[in-house]
Design a protein around this motif. Structure first.
Motif, mmCIF file in Angstrom:
data_model
loop_
_atom_site.group_PDB
_atom_site.id
_atom_site.type_symbol
_atom_site.label_atom_id
_atom_site.label_comp_id
_atom_site.label_asym_id
_atom_site.label_seq_id
_atom_site.Cartn_x
_atom_site.Cartn_y
_atom_site.Cartn_z
ATOM 1 N N GLY A 170 0.817 -1.212 0.000
ATOM 2 C CA GLY A 170 0.000 0.000 0.000
ATOM 3 C C GLY A 170 0.853 1.265 0.000
ATOM 4 O O GLY A 170 1.977 1.275 -0.473
ATOM 5 N N GLN A 171 0.257 2.315 0.568
ATOM 6 C CA GLN A 171 0.948 3.626 0.583
ATOM 7 C C GLN A 171 2.113 3.586 1.574
ATOM 8 O O GLN A 171 1.947 3.167 2.727
ATOM 9 C CB GLN A 171 -0.049 4.703 0.996
ATOM 10 N N VAL A 172 3.295 3.996 1.115
ATOM 11 C CA VAL A 172 4.480 4.027 1.969
ATOM 12 C C VAL A 172 5.009 5.466 2.021
ATOM 13 O O VAL A 172 5.140 6.119 0.983
ATOM 14 C CB VAL A 172 5.586 3.084 1.437
ATOM 15 N N ASN A 173 5.286 5.941 3.204
ATOM 16 C CA ASN A 173 5.857 7.290 3.387
ATOM 17 C C ASN A 173 7.197 7.157 4.093
ATOM 18 O O ASN A 173 7.275 6.565 5.171
ATOM 19 C CB ASN A 173 4.927 8.161 4.241
ATOM 20 N N LEU A 174 8.234 7.676 3.475
ATOM 21 C CA LEU A 174 9.576 7.639 4.071
ATOM 22 C C LEU A 174 10.101 9.053 4.234
ATOM 23 O O LEU A 174 9.652 9.975 3.549
ATOM 24 C CB LEU A 174 10.534 6.847 3.153
ATOM 25 N N ARG A 175 11.055 9.180 5.127
ATOM 26 C CA ARG A 175 11.749 10.469 5.294
ATOM 27 C C ARG A 175 13.244 10.201 5.208
ATOM 28 O O ARG A 175 13.795 9.470 6.025
ATOM 29 C CB ARG A 175 11.390 11.100 6.637
ATOM 30 N N TRP A 176 13.853 10.804 4.214
ATOM 31 C CA TRP A 176 15.277 10.584 3.964
ATOM 32 C C TRP A 176 16.063 11.791 4.478
ATOM 33 O O TRP A 176 15.878 12.908 3.961
ATOM 34 C CB TRP A 176 15.511 10.390 2.463
ATOM 35 N N PRO A 177 16.936 11.610 5.447
ATOM 36 C CA PRO A 177 17.675 12.766 5.983
ATOM 37 C C PRO A 177 18.787 13.266 5.073
ATOM 38 O O PRO A 177 19.423 14.262 5.400
ATOM 39 C CB PRO A 177 18.247 12.232 7.300
ATOM 40 N N ALA A 178 18.999 12.575 3.934
ATOM 41 C CA ALA A 178 20.017 12.986 2.960
ATOM 42 C C ALA A 178 21.389 13.083 3.618
ATOM 43 O O ALA A 178 22.128 14.051 3.421
ATOM 44 C CB ALA A 178 19.639 14.300 2.292
ATOM 45 N N ARG A 179 21.709 12.067 4.431
ATOM 46 C CA ARG A 179 23.013 12.036 5.107
ATOM 47 C C ARG A 179 23.749 10.748 4.759
ATOM 48 O O ARG A 179 23.116 9.708 4.511
ATOM 49 C CB ARG A 179 22.821 12.117 6.623
ATOM 50 N N LEU A 180 25.053 10.846 4.805
ATOM 51 C CA LEU A 180 25.891 9.665 4.652
ATOM 52 C C LEU A 180 25.916 8.908 5.977
ATOM 53 O O LEU A 180 25.508 9.470 7.014
ATOM 54 C CB LEU A 180 27.304 10.086 4.247
ATOM 55 N N PRO A 181 26.398 7.680 5.962
ATOM 56 C CA PRO A 181 26.442 6.935 7.239
ATOM 57 C C PRO A 181 27.237 7.660 8.314
ATOM 58 O O PRO A 181 26.938 7.531 9.504
ATOM 59 C CB PRO A 181 27.120 5.617 6.841
ATOM 60 N N GLY A 182 28.227 8.450 7.913
ATOM 61 C CA GLY A 182 29.014 9.198 8.902
ATOM 62 C C GLY A 182 28.304 10.408 9.467
ATOM 63 O O GLY A 182 28.800 11.046 10.406
ATOM 64 N N GLY A 183 27.170 10.765 8.901
ATOM 65 C CA GLY A 183 26.417 11.908 9.400
ATOM 66 C C GLY A 183 26.531 13.151 8.548
ATOM 67 O O GLY A 183 25.737 14.094 8.703
ATOM 68 N N ASP A 184 27.496 13.169 7.636
ATOM 69 C CA ASP A 184 27.639 14.347 6.776
ATOM 70 C C ASP A 184 26.526 14.351 5.719
ATOM 71 O O ASP A 184 26.027 13.286 5.322
ATOM 72 C CB ASP A 184 28.997 14.331 6.075
ATOM 73 N N PRO A 185 26.176 15.535 5.242
ATOM 74 C CA PRO A 185 25.182 15.589 4.170
ATOM 75 C C PRO A 185 25.711 14.894 2.918
ATOM 76 O O PRO A 185 26.925 14.896 2.669
ATOM 77 C CB PRO A 185 24.992 17.092 3.928
ATOM 78 N N VAL A 186 24.787 14.286 2.148
ATOM 79 C CA VAL A 186 25.240 13.647 0.906
ATOM 80 C C VAL A 186 25.819 14.729 0.003
ATOM 81 O O VAL A 186 25.362 15.880 0.012
ATOM 82 C CB VAL A 186 24.084 12.928 0.194
ATOM 83 N N PRO A 187 26.849 14.371 -0.802
ATOM 84 C CA PRO A 187 27.443 15.378 -1.680
ATOM 85 C C PRO A 187 26.410 15.904 -2.678
ATOM 86 O O PRO A 187 25.466 15.208 -3.040
ATOM 87 C CB PRO A 187 28.565 14.614 -2.397
#
Lengths: 344, 214
Positions: A170-187
């Motif tokens: 069914g309907q799925v809602n996710l929230r992506w923090p746009a971070r790398l595993p180390g915690g830095d923002p994705v490039p």
């Protein structure tokens, strides 16, 4: 008569969603099938649509051909065949959606059954969003048509990040923090958000390209006032009163009483000329001052209030300065979809 | 600078408001009444003088010097007048927004020397002041005159001085002042060793003046 009218209305409703498709069809056989459907010649629709499917068609034309078959089988009460036809439609065009207000209930329920019998990831949507890195998330939502093991990833030249995975339906809602595993923002860069669904041997993937950009976090301006609080005047003009003449009378009376009380009986009554002169001047001055607009005087409560307000503003500005120091070390992450969903 | 130019300059200075006035100085016209020993010995006089006032924080200083010519009033037992020079000085400390405590001196010298009593005394007292309007202040003071000394000898256990004052800013730096003072000294003396007799002294003074603030 009323039965005939109802049938016409129903058939007109069934025909309506196919009209737009027929207008865009390039294949002649498919156009004839559409015309036959418009003329309620269902046998001919079946023949022509099947014939069109044996010809070279584009993906959209094949989907339209199966859709005509689905509507026709639905009108002919061949529900199972209608479901099979609609399965082909959603496999060719997973985003295909019927308007329940414009198609017959039979066709709609057949389409709905078809959706539940095919594993699809549909309506994958990524909202444009901007947030401070580490303090926000990208909303991602999609629909899985059957219970399946689903993995959502963001794949880019800079990094590949698993957003989430699970058994969903069914309907799925996710929230992506746009971070790398180390915690830095994705490039910064272009990423493809891929959702893979697996149910036994069946798999389906949907993707959505997105662009991630980095920017400076806006710093906060210093404040000169606090919302809802205003500086108050530090002086106030008291209301006119009898106080000046009253005080002049009091002081003059005090001098008169003191003089009368201290006079020596052996020296006789003292001269009142001097007291009359000065006391009269004081009384006249008091009377004049009573009639004049009083002088502004310091409003101690307002001065204290303003002092406290200035302290509050200074403290707030200190907090803002600290906040700005932190903000200058942060990244503003902006995520935006760059093209519609592409089924694989 | 010519005298003709000096006058308007002083007037312009006088009418210009002072930013933070700390010192005021000006001339005074004085009226006075003086009685001694008995009701029959009465004098009335007038004269001129000057006054100075200064303030720094809670401290203020006030001084006045006047020269008076006294003449016997009609019906007085005295047959000749005298002149007197009187100096009053105070140092005050504000203990509240409307009150000060003060100490000072009183000195009155008389010429000819024995036509009246020359006096010197210390002042200890308090005063209350209140601004009754923009630039207008009234003052009431009460002083005890301690350890008075008289040129004719004697002593006074109870000597008091009362005062009423008014200061009104007329324009800019120019102030008008009016001051009333009443002092009573219960002098007792022992002339020729025949026993103490009362020889009280009572004076009222009114000073009317102008002052320039700086």
């Amino acid at each position: 008569m009323s039965r005939y009218l109802a049938a016409v209305v129903l058939l007109a409703g069934l025909a309506h969603p196919a009209v737009g498709a027929a207008q865009a069809a390039q294949n002649a056989t498919l156009r004839r099938a559409q015309q036959a459907y418009d003329n309620l010649e269902y046998r001919q629709v079946l023949t022509l649509a099947r014939a069109a499917l044996r010809e070279r068609l584009t993906g959209a034309e094949r989907a339209r051909a199966y859709e005509l078959l689905g509507f026709t089988y639905g009108a002919m009460d061949s529900i199972l065949k209608a479901v099979d036809a609609f399965k082909q439609v959603v496999l060719l065009d997973p985003e295909r959606q019927l308007d329940p207000n414009r198609v017959s209930p039979k066709a709609y329920s057949a389409f709905d059954v078809a959706l539940r019998q095919v594993l699809l990831v549909r309506q994958l949507r990524v909202d444009s969003v901007s947030f401070v890195g580490g303090q926000g998330a990208v909303p991602v939502r999609f629909t899985v048509t059957q219970p399946a093991r689903v993995v959502a990833r963001a794949i880019g030249s800079g990094a590949t990040v698993v957003i989430d995975s699970g058994a969903w339906n069914g309907q799925v809602n996710l929230r992506w923090p746009a971070r790398l595993p180390g915690g830095d923002p994705v490039p910064a860069g272009t990423y493809t958000l891929v959702v893979d669904a697996r149910l036994g041997q069946n798999t389906f993937s949907a993707s959505q390209p997105i662009r991630v950009s980095h920017g400076r976090v806006d710093t906060l301006p210093s404040v000169t006032s606090l919302p809802g609080y205003q500086f108050l005047p530090e002086t106030e003009i008291p209301p006119q009163s009898w106080r000046p003449v009253g005080l002049a009378f009091l002081y003059t009376g005090g001098a008169l009483v003191g003089t009368l009380g201290l006079e020596s009986s052996s020296l006789g009554s003292s001269s009142k000329r001097e007291l009359g002169l000065v006391g009269g001047a004081a009384l006249v001055t008091g009377f004049v001052m009573m009639l004049r607009k009083p002088a502004a005087r310091p409003a101690q409560a307002n001065i204290l209030y303003n002092h406290l307000l200035r302290d509050q503003i200074a403290r707030r500005n200190q907090d803002i300065a600290k906040e700005n120091v932190a903000r200058r070390q942060q990244v503003q992450v902006t995520v935006a979809p760059v093209s519609p969903v592409t089924p694989k | 600078m010519t005298r003709a130019a000096l006058g308007p300059l002083l007037l312009a200075l006088a009418l210009r408001p002072a930013a933070g006035q700390l010192v005021a100085v000006g001339p005074q016209f004085v009226l006075a009444d003086y009685r001694e020993v008995a009701s029959g010995l009465r004098y009335r006089g007038n004269g001129f003088g000057g006054a100075l006032w200064a303030r720094r924080n809670r401290f203020s200083v006030e001084a006045a010097v006047v020269r008076l010519s006294f003449d016997p009033v009609a019906g007085s037992a005295a047959d000749s007048g005298f002149t007197a020079t009187q100096v009053d000085a105070w140092v005050a400390y504000d203990v509240a927004a409307y009150a000060s405590i003060e100490v000072g001196v009183l000195h009155r010298s008389v010429d000819p020397e024995f036509d009246a009593q020359s006096v010197g005394a210390l002042r200890v007292g308090a005063r209350s002041f209140y601004q009754i309007g923009p630039g207008a202040t009234v003052v009431f003071r009460a002083n005890y005159l301690a350890a008075p000394k008289f040129s004719g000898g004697g002593h006074a256990a109870v000597s008091l001085d009362l005062g009423l004052g008014l200061d009104v800013r007329l324009a800019g730096r120019l102030h008008g002042t009016a001051t009333y003072a009443f002092n009573r000294m219960n002098r007792r003396t022992n002339p020729g060793g025949t026993g103490e007799i009362d020889a009280p002294i009572q004076e009222t003074v009114a000073r009317l003046g102008l002052a320039l603030g700086f």
